[in-house]
Scaffold this active site. Structure first.
Site, PDB file in Angstrom:
ATOM      1  N   ASN A  60       1.457  -1.341   4.909  1.00  0.00           N
ATOM      2  CA  ASN A  60       1.406   0.093   5.220  1.00  0.00           C
ATOM      3  C   ASN A  60       1.062   0.309   6.695  1.00  0.00           C
ATOM      4  OD1 ASN A  60       1.645   2.798   4.749  1.00  0.00           O
ATOM      5  ND2 ASN A  60       0.010   2.911   3.218  1.00  0.00           N
ATOM      6  N   HIS A  97      -6.080   8.828   0.192  1.00  0.00           N
ATOM      7  CA  HIS A  97      -5.328   8.307  -0.947  1.00  0.00           C
ATOM      8  C   HIS A  97      -5.468   9.185  -2.177  1.00  0.00           C
ATOM      9  CE1 HIS A  97      -4.715   4.446   1.202  1.00  0.00           C
ATOM     10  NE2 HIS A  97      -3.718   4.315   0.360  1.00  0.00           N
TER      11      HIS A  97
END
Length: 511
Positions: A346, A377
């Site tokens: 990521n 998140h």
């Protein structure tokens, strides 16, 4: 099952028959179909709306409208949250003072994302719904907050106050509403990102992202004539699509065979030797990663097909299309440190965390970065357990690297042994750390850690207490005051959580 899937999908039901035939949730079918449609539109966009024959205004309008169409197709009216979040943040940018605009914008944008995540998780029951509308909002949050900080840097700070990467990213004027919406909601990145810098996106829209290449005479010297060369992304797109096919096949094959939940099954824990439990945990986490490889590689291929993502040339003259790539698969699977794994996983999110938090936070930037990552998140407790564990892992890994690694640098064979041992330790540590990220809730997560007697937590605590480690700022001061004995080692220790920020200047170095 079909009825449950239809009820839990907020987007179009046009592909419900296909969902029934292949026995996959409709939201996942819609997502893949939307990305394949975006891939076709990307090719059309590059050919028929090329910057040489289309104005930036038209390219902005088309990219934005196609993005809204894909959002409506996949998420229905929930996609209005994209506009609300973007509208609120743009209002803050326009009406708040430049001195504190970036802070207010950060709070509003991240706050709205968290409210939507809380509502989705704790108010509505989505069951197996996986392609939720907060996924695109997470990427939009990255883009908006990055832009706010870059506008603040460009309009309020002198050049001497900025790092080289901040200077490259700084925005010197307030974007128009159309430019802002195009950057946030374009069809290439609306469903799965990745995030990118505003300046890079504007260079793509305006067609100024390609570097001129100089022709050389027979004696190898430049003849002074440079032509604007537009490299082809065809080979990279085909390669990435092949990677998508392989990773999707691997994921569909392994995901049912190696469920992570088995790690907390009492029969499995009580009747399986511990070394086999470790092996199973590694394989179960290995089976989950291809899903992300597929999603991020397909998103990268879509942007490349549209002509976005060019990052200069290799030494052999071949073009590189990794400007906004989100992962390096081989570097992930063969990572020999916790940091190296995170650097290649990521990537664009790591760069965002570095730019808005790690570089700017004055109090314990490593902990602040992990905490921000957890908040971004979502609101599942498992996320916070994972990232709190990640802080301990990072500190312990740093201490081991500073104190143990030098003893293995004396010979190539010792270094090879060190690499093998650290690869094994890294894979076990990563798998152990991310179990709560997969299980999501507190009970099962703690049940797993109890079955391991919180072993790696205790090891990390012991390592941090016993082995000395210098802080990042102290290390930087010592490097300025004394010559470096091991430049590569110092370079490796430069950052704790995020990758080095080469994406801002690789283009110039590689050309």
């Amino acid at each position: 099952m079909a009825t449950h899937t239809t009820a839990s999908c907020t987007g179009s039901t046009l592909l419900q028959p296909i969902s029934d035939i292949i026995n996959l949730p409709l939201d996942q079918v819609n997502f893949v179909a939307g990305q394949l449609f975006a891939l076709l539109m990307a090719v059309w966009f590059r050919i028929y709306l090329h910057p040489s024959k289309t104005s930036p205004f038209i390219r902005h309008v088309v990219a934005t409208l196609l993005g809204f169409y894909l959002a409506l197709f996949c998420f229905g009216w929930y996609s209005l949250h994209f506009l609300v979040q973007s509208g609120l943040s743009y209002g803050v940018m326009v009406f708040a003072g430049l001195e504190h605009m970036h802070k207010y914008c950060f709070i509003v944008t991240l706050g709205y994302l968290i409210v939507c995540q809380i509502t989705r998780v704790y108010v509505f029951d989505y069951g197996m719904y996986s392609a939720d509308f907060t996924g695109p909002m997470m990427v939009i949050t990255q883009k908006i907050t990055s832009m706010a900080f870059e506008i603040h840097d460009g309009l309020t700070k002198r050049e001497g106050q900025l790092t080289p990467s901040q200077k490259y990213l700084a925005i010197s004027r307030m974007p128009s509403l159309l430019e802002y919406l195009s950057y946030n909601c374009n069809f290439m990145g609306i469903l799965a990102g990745p995030t990118c810098s505003y300046n890079d996106y504007m260079a793509f829209i305006q067609g100024t992202g390609y570097r001129p290449r100089c022709h050389h005479s027979a004696n190898g010297k430049e003849n002074g004539k440079c032509k604007q060369s537009e490299p082809s992304s065809k080979n990279d797109v085909i390669s990435k699509l092949c990677t998508c096919a392989v990773t999707l096949g691997v994921y569909l094959w392994l995901c049912k065979l190696l469920p992570v939940e088995r790690c907390i099954d009492e029969d499995f824990v009580n009747n399986t030797p511990f070394h086999l439990q470790i092996l199973y945990l590694y394989l179960a986490m290995l089976a989950l990663r291809p899903k992300y490889y597929f999603i991020w590689t397909l998103a990268d291929a879509i942007n490349n097909a549209a002509g976005f993502g060019f990052n200069g040339y290799n030494k052999d003259g071949s073009p590189r299309w990794d400007l906004i790539s989100n992962l390096r698969i081989l570097d992930i699977e063969f990572a020999t440190s916790f940091k190296l794994f995170l650097d290649n996983w990521n990537i664009q999110t790591s760069l965002w965390l570095k730019r808005v938090c790690y570089e700017r936070c004055t109090i314990n930037p490593t902990a602040a970065t992990f905490l921000l990552s957890a908040m971004w998140h979502g609101v599942y407790p498992g996320y916070y357990l994972t990232f709190l564990t990640g802080i301990a892992m990072t500190m312990a890994a740093r201490a081991v690297r500073h104190n143990v690694r030098p003893f293995f640098l004396g010979s190539a064979s010792y270094k090879c042994v060190y690499d093998v041992l650290t690869w094994l330790a890294t894979q076990v540590a990563i798998s152990y750390t991310v179990v709560p990220f997969v299980l999501l809730t507190v009970g099962p997560s703690l049940q797993f850690y109890r079955s391991w007697y919180f072993g790696l937590h205790l090891v990390c605590l012991l390592v941090v207490l016993v082995l000395p480690v210098r802080s990042r700022r102290r290390l930087a001061r010592e490097q300025q005051d004394a010559p470096q004995e091991d430049p590569q080692e110092d370079q490796d220790q430069d950052q704790d959580h995020n990758s080095t920020d080469n994406n801002c200047n690789q283009k110039d170095k590689a050309t």
